[in-house]
Scaffold this motif. Sequence first.
Motif, short mmCIF file in Angstrom:
data_model
loop_
_atom_site.label_atom_id
_atom_site.label_comp_id
_atom_site.label_asym_id
_atom_site.label_seq_id
_atom_site.Cartn_x
_atom_site.Cartn_y
_atom_site.Cartn_z
N THR A 501 0.83 -1.21 0.00
CA THR A 501 0.00 0.00 0.00
C THR A 501 0.86 1.25 0.00
O THR A 501 0.61 2.19 -0.77
CB THR A 501 -0.94 -0.01 1.22
N VAL A 516 -4.91 7.43 -0.42
CA VAL A 516 -5.45 7.27 0.93
C VAL A 516 -5.10 5.88 1.41
O VAL A 516 -5.32 4.90 0.68
CB VAL A 516 -6.98 7.48 0.96
N VAL A 518 -6.12 3.01 3.73
CA VAL A 518 -7.30 2.54 4.45
C VAL A 518 -6.86 1.45 5.42
O VAL A 518 -6.23 0.46 5.01
CB VAL A 518 -8.38 2.01 3.48
N ARG A 520 -8.09 -1.12 8.55
CA ARG A 520 -9.14 -1.70 9.40
C ARG A 520 -8.49 -2.81 10.17
O ARG A 520 -7.34 -3.19 9.93
CB ARG A 520 -10.33 -2.16 8.56
N ALA A 527 -6.58 3.37 -1.33
CA ALA A 527 -7.68 4.08 -1.97
C ALA A 527 -7.11 5.35 -2.58
O ALA A 527 -6.00 5.79 -2.23
CB ALA A 527 -8.78 4.40 -0.96
N ARG A 537 -16.46 10.03 -0.19
CA ARG A 537 -16.13 8.60 -0.26
C ARG A 537 -16.61 7.98 -1.56
O ARG A 537 -16.01 7.02 -2.06
CB ARG A 537 -16.74 7.86 0.93
N PHE A 542 -10.48 2.03 -5.31
CA PHE A 542 -9.86 1.14 -4.33
C PHE A 542 -8.99 0.10 -5.03
O PHE A 542 -9.29 -0.34 -6.15
CB PHE A 542 -10.93 0.42 -3.49
N PHE A 586 -14.30 -2.29 1.98
CA PHE A 586 -14.56 -0.93 2.46
C PHE A 586 -16.00 -0.77 2.92
O PHE A 586 -16.27 -0.24 4.01
CB PHE A 586 -14.23 0.07 1.33
N LEU A 595 -13.33 1.46 10.20
CA LEU A 595 -12.37 1.92 9.20
C LEU A 595 -11.67 3.20 9.63
O LEU A 595 -12.28 4.08 10.25
CB LEU A 595 -13.06 2.18 7.85
N GLU A 596 -10.39 3.29 9.29
CA GLU A 596 -9.64 4.52 9.47
C GLU A 596 -9.01 4.88 8.13
O GLU A 596 -8.43 4.01 7.46
CB GLU A 596 -8.54 4.35 10.52
N MET A 597 -9.13 6.13 7.73
CA MET A 597 -8.63 6.58 6.44
C MET A 597 -7.60 7.69 6.65
O MET A 597 -7.86 8.65 7.40
CB MET A 597 -9.79 7.08 5.57
N ASP A 599 -5.48 10.36 4.60
CA ASP A 599 -5.22 11.11 3.37
C ASP A 599 -3.78 11.61 3.41
O ASP A 599 -3.43 12.47 4.23
CB ASP A 599 -6.21 12.27 3.28
#
Length: 619
Positions: A501, A516, A518, A520, A527, A537, A542, A586, A595-597, A599
């Motif tokens: 990632t 982004v 992502v 979890r 993303a 969103r 993704f 997602f 979920l934590e995103m 940026d």
Amino acid sequence: MPVTWGLAGYGAGYYAGKAGRNTNGLSATDNGIYLGVITGALATSLLFKMAKSGQLNTRSESVTATDWNKWLRKYDATHRGNYVLIDNSPYGGPLIAPKKRVDEFWGVERQNQFDALVKKGDQSRRSRYFDQAISNYQRALNMNVNNLLARHKIQETYSDEFRYYMNQGNNAIRNGNFYAARNWYQRGLNMGVQGNSSEARNLIDEIPRKEYMYYIDKANEAFANEDYDKALRYLDKARGLNYSGDDGYASRRYDEVMKEKSWLLRHVTKFWMEGLFEDKVFSSFVLSREASLGTKGDMSNQMMLYIESEREMDINFQIVPSEEKFLKMMPPQSIHLKKGLNWIIPDIAWKREALSGQISNATLELSILLTDESNKTKTKAEKIELMNVNQCILMARAGKEKKAYNFKEMLAAYVQETHPEIDKILKEAMDKGYINGVVGYQAGAQYVDKQVSAVFRVLHDRGFRYASRIIETENENIAYQEVYTISQSLDMKAGNCIDGTVLMASVLMRMGIRPVIVVRPGHAYLAYYRYPASSQRNDLGFVETTMVGMSLGINGKAENKMTRNEKDLGFENLFMKAQNKAHSDFKDYVYKDQLEMYDIVALRKKVKPIVFNDLVLGR
């Protein structure tokens, strides 16, 4: 006529009786009647005698003042000792009355006046108006020079006055007002024979010793309370008196207090240093969060100095490394300690190049050096674990309540958009015709997807594979994870979910596409925003990066046996599967609110990319 004289006598007796307190038991009216009867009878007797002798005109209705005074003087001369004249009667002329009764009357009056003067004296004495008191007592004594009460009152007043001056002087001594004390004692001395001159003289002579001891006692009291400045002020006053009985004690004590004042570090009962994250320091945190070297109070230093002090004071401290491999020697730093536990974030001059090349954990051996005003020191050795640059802090608990702080944003530090390998990846994508050029958002959302697909395909072509490994360490107070750098991932052609990632996110950042990360529970994937200004969103694309190494799956053929069209079709299917899998995940975890995103573009304001040295780059 006798009646007229009787009334006049009555008036004289009434007013005379009213003026006093009538200690004879008769009222003013009784005294008036008594004197009136006596005076009227005497006047009648005189008139008869005057008429009989032919010296008074009995046919006259009144007696002239001349005739009356003439016979009155004659009568007084013949009856001296038995009667007395009463002048200024209400009648306007003199009257006569029995001497015995008049003496009784005036005796009462004089006693009343005497008592009134003594009473005034007592009032003045109670109010400490001693001069007025003595004046009133003296006037009373003048009325009766043999009166023992007045004499005793005068002596008591002098004694009270003297004792008052002495007490006031003693009070001034206790309050440290020696100038006032001297004045009070001098007033007592000035009384001469009326006071106790020897006592006053002795008290005046004792003032230098008492003043000296007062300052010494106050200095020792201040010293016991650790108020050294106050103690020194009192000792300086004691030295300035030049007291003859001082054998140099004040000066010696002054030096002792100065020495004790300078040895402030004795009040430091405990001090130690530890890493911000469970006695650990993360190199990645330092390299990505430190704005500049030696920034005071910068949390990125991750080291905390704790000092317990029994009092407020100013000291210097210095962090001294056993070797300057990872940090430089810093000059002493000043700090104002408060009573109790103090915590300080010290300035640390990290060696960034050494940290960025640190591929294994190390132990920092440090000495904490405390210095006070007298250059006396206290030292303590500490050891802190320095985590290698691949370790990324994710969570830590801190404070008395052990509040959990989320640091997953630190994953953005491993997104290295300036890494030199990125240009090679982009060139390969264009050389193979996967994209015509790198334009970011300029060609629309579909071409954004195509650019992301091209990066995914280049990594697939290079043989990048998913490799699972135990990477996360977690307990109730801390969690951290190993993350590969771009060089490490490309060299090994492998990585786990977070490695792939951050690798793809690095390339997207270089292309001008907003990536982004992502996260979890137990997993991470990529993303990206398909539109430049969007933060919705629904506008996200993704990619499940762990699928990059999967087979294209065209009729069971090996890829080296496939035609270009077959490879294109197979990769198109693979990329679509990677998109759908990530998108499905997602949606599932959005619903679960797990979920934590992150940026990357937004995080760049506080999390900078780590710049690794050649050792870690593997080049």
